[in-house]
Design a protein around this motif. Structure first.
Motif, PDB file in Angstrom:
ATOM      1  N   SER A   1      36.344   7.870 -14.866  1.00 49.71           N
ATOM      2  CA  SER A   1      35.830   7.201 -13.672  1.00 49.71           C
ATOM      3  C   SER A   1      34.829   8.073 -12.906  1.00 49.71           C
ATOM      4  N   LYS A   2      34.851   9.337 -13.158  1.00 48.40           N
ATOM      5  CA  LYS A   2      34.019  10.245 -12.365  1.00 48.40           C
ATOM      6  C   LYS A   2      32.527  10.184 -12.683  1.00 48.40           C
ATOM      7  N   PRO A   3      32.139  10.441 -13.956  1.00 46.31           N
ATOM      8  CA  PRO A   3      30.755  10.773 -14.282  1.00 46.31           C
ATOM      9  C   PRO A   3      29.669   9.912 -13.652  1.00 46.31           C
ATOM     10  N   GLU A   4      29.950   8.636 -13.495  1.00 42.98           N
ATOM     11  CA  GLU A   4      28.867   7.742 -13.042  1.00 42.98           C
ATOM     12  C   GLU A   4      28.061   8.285 -11.867  1.00 42.98           C
ATOM     13  N   ASN A   5      28.782   8.718 -10.837  1.00 42.90           N
ATOM     14  CA  ASN A   5      28.032   9.133  -9.646  1.00 42.90           C
ATOM     15  C   ASN A   5      27.989  10.646  -9.456  1.00 42.90           C
ATOM     16  N   THR A   6      28.088  11.340 -10.544  1.00 47.37           N
ATOM     17  CA  THR A   6      28.087  12.795 -10.374  1.00 47.37           C
ATOM     18  C   THR A   6      26.804  13.430 -10.878  1.00 47.37           C
ATOM     19  N   ILE A   7      26.728  14.697 -10.592  1.00 47.94           N
ATOM     20  CA  ILE A   7      25.536  15.496 -10.877  1.00 47.94           C
ATOM     21  C   ILE A   7      25.870  16.433 -12.026  1.00 47.94           C
ATOM     22  N   PRO A   8      24.940  16.696 -12.916  1.00 49.95           N
ATOM     23  CA  PRO A   8      25.221  17.603 -14.041  1.00 49.95           C
ATOM     24  C   PRO A   8      25.744  18.964 -13.555  1.00 49.95           C
ATOM     25  N   HIS A   9      26.595  19.522 -14.356  1.00 46.11           N
ATOM     26  CA  HIS A   9      27.274  20.763 -14.019  1.00 46.11           C
ATOM     27  C   HIS A   9      26.324  21.874 -13.547  1.00 46.11           C
ATOM     28  N   ASP A  10      25.312  22.119 -14.333  1.00 48.24           N
ATOM     29  CA  ASP A  10      24.406  23.222 -13.995  1.00 48.24           C
ATOM     30  C   ASP A  10      23.623  22.944 -12.724  1.00 48.24           C
ATOM     31  N   ASP A  11      23.265  21.690 -12.535  1.00 48.43           N
ATOM     32  CA  ASP A  11      22.560  21.337 -11.301  1.00 48.43           C
ATOM     33  C   ASP A  11      23.454  21.595 -10.089  1.00 48.43           C
ATOM     34  N   LEU A  12      24.720  21.245 -10.260  1.00 47.80           N
ATOM     35  CA  LEU A  12      25.669  21.486  -9.174  1.00 47.80           C
ATOM     36  C   LEU A  12      25.729  22.973  -8.830  1.00 47.80           C
ATOM     37  N   LEU A  13      25.880  23.795  -9.878  1.00 48.52           N
ATOM     38  CA  LEU A  13      25.962  25.237  -9.641  1.00 48.52           C
ATOM     39  C   LEU A  13      24.700  25.761  -8.981  1.00 48.52           C
ATOM     40  N   GLU A  14      23.588  25.175  -9.356  1.00 50.92           N
ATOM     41  CA  GLU A  14      22.311  25.594  -8.781  1.00 50.92           C
ATOM     42  C   GLU A  14      22.244  25.233  -7.291  1.00 50.92           C
ATOM     43  N   LEU A  15      22.661  24.011  -7.008  1.00 47.63           N
ATOM     44  CA  LEU A  15      22.700  23.586  -5.598  1.00 47.63           C
ATOM     45  C   LEU A  15      23.621  24.497  -4.794  1.00 47.63           C
ATOM     46  N   GLU A  16      24.759  24.776  -5.402  1.00 45.32           N
ATOM     47  CA  GLU A  16      25.738  25.609  -4.709  1.00 45.32           C
ATOM     48  C   GLU A  16      25.140  26.980  -4.399  1.00 45.32           C
ATOM     49  N   ALA A  17      24.508  27.545  -5.421  1.00 46.76           N
ATOM     50  CA  ALA A  17      23.936  28.888  -5.259  1.00 46.76           C
ATOM     51  C   ALA A  17      22.885  28.901  -4.158  1.00 46.76           C
ATOM     52  N   LYS A  18      22.253  27.772  -3.958  1.00 47.10           N
ATOM     53  CA  LYS A  18      21.123  27.699  -3.025  1.00 47.10           C
ATOM     54  C   LYS A  18      21.533  27.312  -1.601  1.00 47.10           C
ATOM     55  N   TYR A  19      22.447  26.379  -1.495  1.00 46.54           N
ATOM     56  CA  TYR A  19      22.722  25.816  -0.171  1.00 46.54           C
ATOM     57  C   TYR A  19      24.092  26.154   0.415  1.00 46.54           C
ATOM     58  N   CYS A  20      24.978  26.666  -0.428  1.00 50.63           N
ATOM     59  CA  CYS A  20      26.283  27.050   0.119  1.00 50.63           C
ATOM     60  C   CYS A  20      26.258  28.515   0.509  1.00 50.63           C
ATOM     61  N   SER A  21      26.886  28.810   1.621  1.00 51.41           N
ATOM     62  CA  SER A  21      27.115  30.202   1.980  1.00 51.41           C
ATOM     63  C   SER A  21      27.947  30.841   0.879  1.00 51.41           C
ATOM     64  N   TRP A  22      27.626  32.081   0.555  1.00 50.71           N
ATOM     65  CA  TRP A  22      28.470  32.826  -0.389  1.00 50.71           C
ATOM     66  C   TRP A  22      29.504  33.669   0.352  1.00 50.71           C
ATOM     67  N   GLY A  23      29.545  33.476   1.640  1.00 55.59           N
ATOM     68  CA  GLY A  23      30.399  34.328   2.462  1.00 55.59           C
ATOM     69  C   GLY A  23      31.887  34.078   2.278  1.00 55.59           C
ATOM     70  N   ASP A  24      32.257  32.937   1.652  1.00 54.68           N
ATOM     71  CA  ASP A  24      33.690  32.738   1.373  1.00 54.68           C
ATOM     72  C   ASP A  24      34.056  33.456   0.078  1.00 54.68           C
ATOM     73  N   THR A  25      35.119  33.036  -0.586  1.00 57.24           N
ATOM     74  CA  THR A  25      35.598  33.823  -1.737  1.00 57.24           C
ATOM     75  C   THR A  25      35.209  33.226  -3.084  1.00 57.24           C
ATOM     76  N   VAL A  26      34.385  32.152  -3.045  1.00 60.15           N
ATOM     77  CA  VAL A  26      34.003  31.489  -4.302  1.00 60.15           C
ATOM     78  C   VAL A  26      33.333  32.461  -5.271  1.00 60.15           C
ATOM     79  N   HIS A  27      32.450  33.287  -4.733  1.00 65.16           N
ATOM     80  CA  HIS A  27      31.660  34.140  -5.611  1.00 65.16           C
ATOM     81  C   HIS A  27      32.318  35.477  -5.934  1.00 65.16           C
ATOM     82  N   TYR A  28      33.614  35.528  -5.751  1.00 62.05           N
ATOM     83  CA  TYR A  28      34.342  36.695  -6.275  1.00 62.05           C
ATOM     84  C   TYR A  28      34.221  36.752  -7.793  1.00 62.05           C
ATOM     85  N   VAL A  29      34.102  35.586  -8.424  1.00 60.78           N
ATOM     86  CA  VAL A  29      33.836  35.555  -9.879  1.00 60.78           C
ATOM     87  C   VAL A  29      32.361  35.259 -10.094  1.00 60.78           C
TER      88      VAL A  29
END
Lengths: 474, 474, 474, 474
Positions: free
Chosen positions: A13-41
């Protein structure tokens, strides 16, 4: 529950309205603060579904989760009963300014206060807020209001949140370093972390040397904390996690807290018990402090109160600290403090607790899990310490000597678990582990209370696989 | 939407498992902290349902709500679309530790950041938290990290939350009085509250005297804030609500903020825009500051982001303040920061915004409402000031002279509204009003964006009824 | 007294054991901290003798001193009577731990306290220390002890010393900038500096607008300083220099302080009067505040108490603030607090005061001096303001417009004075001037009380010479 | 020198202009603050003369002084050479604003800096002030300016003065208790007080357990002081008295400080050496720290620099901390900082030191005195500890067990000494003793460097007399 089927359903049920994995990661890298703990890995995982003890990624891979949102989801992901309570509230009174009353708030507060009244023989009251740190801040207000003093004791290894005032009483200097001057920094006292005794004593033969060291502070004014002419102390409260959370799920010796409380009582120092991570039966009792025969003056709670469905948090305090005469209307405020969605789920959690026997189930499962780990420990000297209370378990990773902290090995195991490429049961799987500890070398295990023995076995199997692989690379 | 039918349905299904009204009030009096704002009234109301612009009490009485949870529920209570988004997330990924990613978080952050990038021509990032105060604390971390200084300017009349650090920059001393020493107390500057000009100037003839007074602070080091040898300022940021919220929905003159920003830029002082109450189109634009031709360095938001369905909050900051190099992983943390339920609703709110024309609707409804109130004002000189931007309206209650603040009258009207005994349309009804203002004499109106003209008419009718009754008693 | 003869005598006896001028400057550059104010000029002067109103350099050049060690040497350099008192004490009890009593301490304290008791009809006590800042710190202890609050008001342009706590209540941010966080920073209020009214009002037509602005702060809790529910203020005291010293010898309008005191009294705010620079008849009264019909709660004094022969300083405080029951033994301590050399000279100063008529002499000489300067002002529009009280005179240097501050011109005049190459009376001479003021453009003149009319004439002549030369270069 | 003759002479000349004894005490009780330490005894002594090792009261009774103004008058009371230096300066340049130079300042600073340059192989500079606390404040400015951090380590039992900032780093909470919030409170570390080891170890067998405990703080960020990712510490300096003064003249083991310094150097923590009480050969070296093979970053000095004739004090700091580029003109200021009377005496003290052999004399007399006391100790088990370095000696008074602190006995001996009714040598005499120590049970002996063996014998005789009498009463 069967993770596979669910994940498939979800993924369909998910894929229809979702964004490709790599695009998501790219958006995240660009627009999300890295100040939380996500980027520990280096490459963060993206998950799309959670159920029971499992998380599912976009490729349908099932991850056994042994940390349960740092103990916020004690009652299993997507717990039907609790989810339904939330949905029901959505359909009746989803929103209400906290200036006005609703039944669920009153009932939840009453249940908690009455429960504590029975357990501690102390009348008290509940004050809600959202987020553990904000409840912690409310507790500081009570302490300061009551004592007229701003400084407190807290434990080395302790963690109480990341607002500025909470950071001031959380031991890690790293949390304060770049954020200005902390004029309310706690005085930090060594915690009875017996595996690595701060005084290098042997457990059971130490005669509570650490407690005596603490008591010594009060012997003369020159020890910096007390005026011997009136026995008044510079520090108004002692902030305690009964079992240290981020510090690495450390359980103190049985009589430690009662000994500590005795000293505090002599000097009118309040005992504040932070149960944000360990409350709600994580250790087999509603509050972890109940293992230690001590009545706290304030209890701070959050996380599992709603099984992670709403950030509602709160404090319970003795009447003398929180009665309307000392803490009158308008003393504090928070828009979402007792929001109806949060209180409705909280109320259902309390009912679930009343109707379940977590006091038996949690220790039993905990013992089973610990036994399995202790067995593994015999094979792997790198598992320096295996311990725990209820379903709050710790595995401390070391060098071969079983003592020297081994963060590298710990990190490798985490990475292998998150890779989703472990192969237990002939299937690609992942393992979600949380790391804590003074040296960042402790797996702090907080499984779902509904975890089955089979799932525990699976967890141990996956852990061993990751550990042995890590040792090879290492 | 028809509040009446719904309330009936709800009330039918409710009673079975509920507690009698008086028993509830008794429990509340005994076990709930009175430290929040519930006991500002002598007998607090209990509500059981909310829908559209209405709240319903246990007796089925309908209350027109003109404050909408202090602007947290901008899109109407029980908004079906948003409720469904929440339910959908409950059924897929209700829980996930914020250390791991989920799509909704990324998309929500990206939408907000891209939207601001367009509006301000500034690349920035989003950092989430829960509760407005916690987001505010994160903004303080950014400011301190960037500037190396802890002290900030803020406005008299400003409100930024009730954690200790937020209280330090919120003007009311009452919020600090009993809670120890505030070593980071802001320097508070008079706000351009032109109805009661702090300098007793006449609007439009003042030539921004207040701004000039502020600029004067920088003229010599002896004015206490700047070292003229290097033009460095003791204060690293200026915390601003574009429209003061708790201060009484005060709109500054059009060119005030651009003038202020000019001064701040000269001395490298950051402009932090607190949109917790005014954000998400309350004033007819996404951010209230957009009315004023100024690009803030940081925006703090919360409340209406989820229409009150989840306490998620956050900050947007310019890249220079929040890039991974200056605000690296682990800089801060909060368990529920980007919780999936919150981000899912937030994402749906953003879609709703994109698909709606609140930029037109809100000002139009606001003008209609204001016009009705202004008409009433002609009849009642006690309505000293009627003003507002978008659907953030103010009615300042005064003595007959139309100027001397009249808190007593204000309180009477509130009480009459909450009594549920107004009789508009031949039916017993209530009216929910919020009070703010420097003298606690301002009705701060924040109706639902879906309020109809008929409902506005009803609101004005109920208000007049309460006002005229209050004047009689008075 | 004749400076010339004396200098000759001194210079004869000096050279034998001295170091060449350039070598001295080299040593100084290398081994002395430059952190004090010596290096405000590029080549500092070295002086070898002082007498009456004159300083003498190594080449026998006579410098007329119009600043008298910033008012520490009110009674003339090398005052025979005071010097003898010091020598006598050296020969009897030169040293004694301040834990033990000596007669001079008791008599000096009693004289000061009894004198204030008569003047203010208030019983009080004296506490000694050394250095003005340390006495100021003692006053802060009294204030904090009495009020339980740490924050105070102080004036923009005010100067109270350079210890950390004194810097926190001294307006210049430059003094705090590099020295960490100041959690006790005062709230600074504009001083009634009427020549440059902070509100751009006209003196005598302003109706004390500045006072009303201050009073406005107490109108609502939103103005940041008061809780209107109990009328308690966040600030426990107001630190005042009756005549601002470093700020530029500014005299406030006659009724300013009594108006201020009225406001303070309403809210229980203490009035602390810093007389370190203006005390001991500099303004023609023992304390400058006595011109203003106000009884301070605390007086801080230092400097001229010993005519500069010993750094002894002190505070007088009302009994309620300093009685043994509220300020008991051991509340504070300082090794040299009431050192016998200091008290002996202080006692002689008090006797000298009793036996002289400085209340007449100082104003008379001040008026003469001011008249001469005012005459000069007519010729030089750059002398923007000439004013003063007693022998605390100010000449504010401006552009031709008589208003725009002119620091460059001021510096030039200072430099010419210190060059020792002015030629009044056909002789090479120097002129020692001190600069203060918000824009560092004010000559703050504090001549010896024994200055003669001839010496004043000489001073005016030298000043004009320097001024006219400076204007040429300029 | 013969005290008796002198006192007679003095007493003859005194009475004429004095006030009766009881009247004096009455005036003192009424007009002097009791906030200093005078009223530690019920009836304070009044002294009229001092010479050599003796004080004289109004009745001509001679008191042997074994505390010498807490080590301010190291070179004997009324030292002729030093008194003459003071008088000579009074006759040439008694006053000069510290903004201008005079030779004595430059020469004194150079002598001190050059001396340290030789001793420590470190170029540094001198900054003067008045009063030890003010010099201490200057050192805090250097530390904060250099490190950008405000918090420091200091020792339990340490004493650094009584200004607010000095109180924050002085261990006794009693000194802070009533004076507001101390946002810069030091982190206090146990001092190696081996007679009462804070860790109950045995000296010489402890392997510096205390140092290892300190080093442990840096092992993980969870120990609260260091960020292990960059090894930066929350505390910028460690404030040290090489021999604790007020703490009870405690000498640490030989290698303690070098071990400590090693840890500090790893984390860039400055070593600040407070020599206010122990400097100027009290321990047999110019600075006490020179016994310990460590180069401090800053030295703070005061007291004996002028033999108590002027409160001048100062700091020496390494060039990197105090060069004009980092501590530029105007960084701090104090009216009396390098006042000519103070520098002239200081310069003479330095010459006296150069011409004397205190490095031999002081240890020799110290050993003689200590031997005599140790002999006495054999007879009186109540003399729990007799120890010392140079002429800084300690006698710790205990119960018969030689360990339990006995404040009562200590106080009795003090009282008997001050009564002036001891009868050594067939003559009524007094004995002046100072008390320190964590339990206020330590006689801290600081005799004149010119004390003779006969006077030491007299001291021991008087001490035994008081002790034996006290034991009888007791």
């Amino acid at each position: 529950m069967n993770g596979k089927q669910i994940s498939t359903r979800n993924l369909k049920s998910k894929p229809e309205n979702t964004i490709p994995h790599d695009d998501l990661l790219e958006l995240e890298a660009k627009y999300c603060s890295w100040g939380d703990t996500v980027h520990y890995v280096s490459t963060p995982n993206i998950f799309v579904a959670s159920e029971g003890s499992f998380l599912y990624d976009r490729y349908g891979v099932e991850f056994l989760d042994l940390q349960m949102w740092y103990s916020a989801a004690n009652f299993g992901y997507k717990n039907k009963r609790l989810n339904n309570a939330l949905k029901k509230q959505i359909d009746t009174l989803p929103q209400l300014a906290c200036q006005y009353l609703h039944e669920e708030k009153i009932r939840l507060a009453s249940k908690l206060a009455q429960r504590n009244e029975m357990a501690f023989e102390e009348k008290g009251r509940i004050h809600f807020n959202v987020g553990g740190s904000s409840a912690l801040e409310d507790s500081l207000k009570l302490v300061r209001n009551y004592s007229g003093r701003s400084l407190v004791f807290a434990f080395m290894g302790g963690y109480h949140g990341r607002t500025l005032a909470a950071s001031a009483i959380t031991s890690s200097f790293r949390y304060r370093e770049r954020f200005g001057h902390f004029g309310d920094r706690a005085m930090f006292i060594p915690f009875p972390y017996c595996f690595r005794c701060p005084y290098e004593k042997k457990k059971d033969f130490c005669d509570f040397y650490c407690l005596k060291q603490f008591e010594k502070l009060f012997e003369t004014e020159y020890h910096s904390v007390v005026n011997k002419k009136n026995n008044k102390c510079e520090f108004s409260a002692f902030y305690v996690e009964a079992i240290q959370g981020t510090g690495g799920y450390i359980t103190p010796p049985q009589d430690y807290f009662s000994g500590l409380k005795e000293v505090l009582d002599k000097y009118g120092i309040l005992f504040v018990d932070d149960e944000i991570q360990m409350g709600f039966f994580r250790t087999g009792k509603l509050w972890a402090i109940e293992h230690f025969n001590v009545t706290p003056d304030i209890i701070v709670f959050g996380k599992a109160l709603t099984n992670g469905l709403n950030p509602i948090s709160g404090i319970w305090a003795k009447e003398k600290l929180i009665s309307p005469s000392v803490f009158p209307p308008g003393s504090t405020h928070s828009t979402f403090a007792s929001n109806p969605l949060g209180t409705a789920v909280g109320l259902e959690v309390m009912k679930l607790i009343e109707e379940s026997d977590f006091a038996t189930i949690v220790p039993r499962k905990g013992e089973y899990f610990k036994a399995r780990l202790k067995k593994l420990q015999k094979k792997y000297p790198q598992m320096g310490d295996v311990d725990g209370l209820g379903l709050a378990l710790r595995v401390e990773m070391c060098e071969k000597d079983g003592y020297t902290p081994n963060k590298e090995l710990t990190d490798k195991i985490v990475e292998l678990g998150l890779s989703g490429k472990l192969s237990a049961g002939g299937k690609m799987r992942g393992l979600v582990l949380d790391v804590g500890g003074y040296y960042k070398n402790v797996f702090t295990l907080a499984p779902s209370f509904y975890i089955t023995e089979k799932e525990i076995d699976l967890g141990v199997e996956l852990f061993e696989e990751a550990l042995s692989k890590a040792l090879k690379k290492y």
